[in-house]
Scaffold this active site. Structure first.
Site, short mmCIF file in Angstrom:
data_model
loop_
_atom_site.label_atom_id
_atom_site.label_comp_id
_atom_site.label_asym_id
_atom_site.label_seq_id
_atom_site.Cartn_x
_atom_site.Cartn_y
_atom_site.Cartn_z
N LYS A 241 0.85 -1.18 0.00
CA LYS A 241 0.00 0.00 0.00
C LYS A 241 0.89 1.23 0.00
CE LYS A 241 -1.96 2.99 2.04
NZ LYS A 241 -2.00 4.47 1.79
N GLY B 37 6.79 5.18 8.31
CA GLY B 37 6.01 6.41 8.33
C GLY B 37 6.13 7.09 9.68
N SER B 38 5.12 7.85 10.03
CA SER B 38 5.17 8.61 11.27
C SER B 38 4.98 7.71 12.48
CB SER B 38 4.09 9.69 11.27
OG SER B 38 2.80 9.10 11.42
N THR B 39 5.50 8.15 13.61
CA THR B 39 5.32 7.41 14.85
C THR B 39 3.85 7.29 15.20
OG1 THR B 39 7.50 8.06 15.68
CG2 THR B 39 5.86 7.41 17.32
N GLY C 180 2.36 4.63 13.01
CA GLY C 180 2.95 3.34 13.36
C GLY C 180 2.26 2.69 14.54
N GLU D 216 9.46 1.38 11.02
CA GLU D 216 10.53 2.39 10.91
C GLU D 216 9.83 3.73 10.92
OE1 GLU D 216 12.36 5.32 9.59
OE2 GLU D 216 12.49 4.30 7.65
N CYS E 240 13.46 10.64 7.17
CA CYS E 240 13.18 10.25 8.55
C CYS E 240 14.37 10.47 9.47
CB CYS E 240 12.72 8.80 8.60
SG CYS E 240 13.75 7.66 7.69
#
Length: 498
Positions: free
Chosen positions: A192, A245-247, A250, A268, A303
């Site tokens: 995705k 992606g972003s925390t 995640g 990650e 990142c």
């Protein structure tokens, strides 16, 4: 290396309608079950240049079913290692042969300079797929040291169906990390891509099938996170989730896994990488160049971008001036101009976020040393000048939070202990750097820094052979290297009584 075209030629090619805009499921392009599409708006000039199929839960079901059929049939996982290696090597070659097409899609979607898309993103994706191909016939099992009346074999087996969700800042590179490792291990994959960058993934998957990857082994569902992404995360027939992606997002995937089948999740996530520059920095010019490129490259949308400068007070003025000098050659320009070194922010939402952080830095009392404004090399686009703040105090938002834009915050310190304390005072731990000529001090500081990668007297040097990932809220698991392949396998023990 693929030659670059002229700006006029890139513009001519950009005017041609995008050919691949539908989902890629079971080896073919298909419409979304709902028939819906969404706009691809280019950050270069704010114009809509394509409409892409908007996949949702029904399409994720189709893709997962195709991946499951291919996995259970064994058409890929049971194929001879030499055959699977040859297919992936052909795939890497096809990526290189379609470098211009892939690079243009990447630049149109996310606004990175076309020279970077060709020479870095596409080439690295091909190199990564090639490297994973070469691992396939080099993975061995073990014979355990059990009593001599038994034979115990320990093998790594593929997990099954892998759901991979990738971000918009390096769509091809990060897809090649996850999909390359998962396929090398023998899994089937549903990818995705981010809604901001769906197009290169579709050609990437088609090229894999052209290379000989069996239908259903690699599927792509384009769409939005709350619908397609969440459906993939919650799907009970997905055996592993791999997310970058972003925390914040995640953590959703951890929840999705818990709400469904307890599948393993590798993450990650965000970063707030510090450069710890000590007074005995061996080369201020080298440090300035690495720091500037490390935060302004890709418009700061990396990142592990080195967004925090933790510098000895006695050299801060000189270092900031040298960083400003490097930044003079890193100004926003037209992404389709081959000489451009800095492109766009990915979209209008992220542009407003970055500008909001710049205003918050001013409001909290930091001083703008460089930049701090929106730029307009192409009207209607999303551009921000390289920006440097000084007189930043620990705890300010620009020092604490991930901005994901070309913004550097400089914090002056008086000793090594303070530098390490401030560098570690963050919820993130993806990367860090230390600059010193003292080898013993370099080792001590590197050990003290809580980060997945620590660079010494350099920055952002990387290789597919080294693992990449973070500590703390920067995630779990690793991309790249043989360690990443381990994350897409399960250990099986076979105990034979002799």
């Amino acid at each position: 290396m693929t030659d670059l075209l002229t700006r006029d030629e890139w513009l001519r090619r950009a005017a041609v309608p995008v050919a691949r805009t539908r989902l890629w499921i079971d080896g073919d392009f298909v419409d979304a079950a709902s028939g819906k599409t969404f706009e691809c708006v280019g950050p270069r000039d704010g114009a809509t240049f394509a409409r892409v199929a908007e996949g949702d839960a029904a399409d994720v079901d189709r893709a997962v079913a195709a991946a499951r059929r291919s996995f259970e049939a064994g058409v890929w996982r049971e194929a001879a290692p030499a055959h699977r290696k040859a297919v992936m090597l052909r795939w890497a070659q096809l990526i290189r042969e379609h470098a211009h097409e892939l690079a243009l899609l990447e630049t149109l979607n996310v606004g990175k300079p076309i020279s970077d898309s060709v020479k870095v993103d596409v080439e690295y994706a091909a190199t990564n797929v090639q490297w994973y191909a070469e691992t396939i016939d080099k993975m061995y099992g073990e014979v355990a040291p059990v009593p001599r009346d038994s034979l115990t074999i320990v093998e790594r087996e593929p997990l099954g169906v892998v759901g991979a969700v990738v971000p918009w800042n390096y769509p091809l590179i990060i897809s090649s990390w996850k999909v390359g490792a998962a396929l090398a291990a023998g899994n089937s994959v549903v990818l995705k891509p981010a809604e901001q960058s769906p197009l290169s993934a579709l050609l990437f998957a088609e090229l894999a099938t052209r290379a000989g990857l069996p239908d259903g082994c690699f599927n792509v569902v384009t769409g939005f996170g709350p619908t397609a992404g969440a459906a993939l995360g919650r799907h009970a027939d997905v055996d592993k989730l791999a997310f970058t992606g972003s925390t914040e997002v995640g953590k959703y995937f951890l929840r999705y896994a818990a709400e469904s089948n307890g599948k393993p999740v590798s993450l990650e996530l965000g970063g707030k990488t510090p450069h710890v520059v000590l007074r005995d920095c061996p080369d201020l010019d080298a440090a300035a160049s690495a720091i500037a490129w490390g935060v302004f490259y890709n418009s700061g949308q990396t990142c592990h971008a080195g967004t925090r400068l933790v510098v000895d007070r006695t050299i801060e003025d000189e270092l900031l001036e040298r960083i400003s000098g490097v930044a003079a050659g890193l100004q926003p320009g037209d992404p389709l101009e081959p000489t451009t070194t800095m492109g766009t922010i990915v979209d209008r939402v992220q542009l407003e976020r970055v500008l909001g952080y710049i205003e918050s830095g001013r409001a909290e009392g930091a001083d703008v040393h460089l930049g701090g404004r929106q730029a307009h090399p192409v009207q209607g686009g999303c551009y921000v000048e390289p920006t440097v703040f000084r007189n930043v105090r620990p705890g300010m938002r620009i020092e604490r939070e991930e901005i994901f834009g070309p913004v550097l915050a400089s914090v002056a310190v008086d000793d090594v202990d303070a530098a390490v304390r401030i560098a570690n005072d963050t919820p993130y731990g993806l990367g860090a750097a230390v600059w010193t000529r003292d080898l013993s001090r370099a080792h001590k500081v590197a050990r003290a820094l809580r980060a997945g990668t620590v660079w010494v007297n350099t920055f952002d040097r990387s290789s597919i052979v080294t693992p990449f990932g973070g500590f703390k809220q920067s995630g779990t698991g690793r991309d790249r290297s043989m360690h990443s392949i381990e994350g897409y396998t399960n250990l099986k023990t076979t105990w034979i009584q002799l």
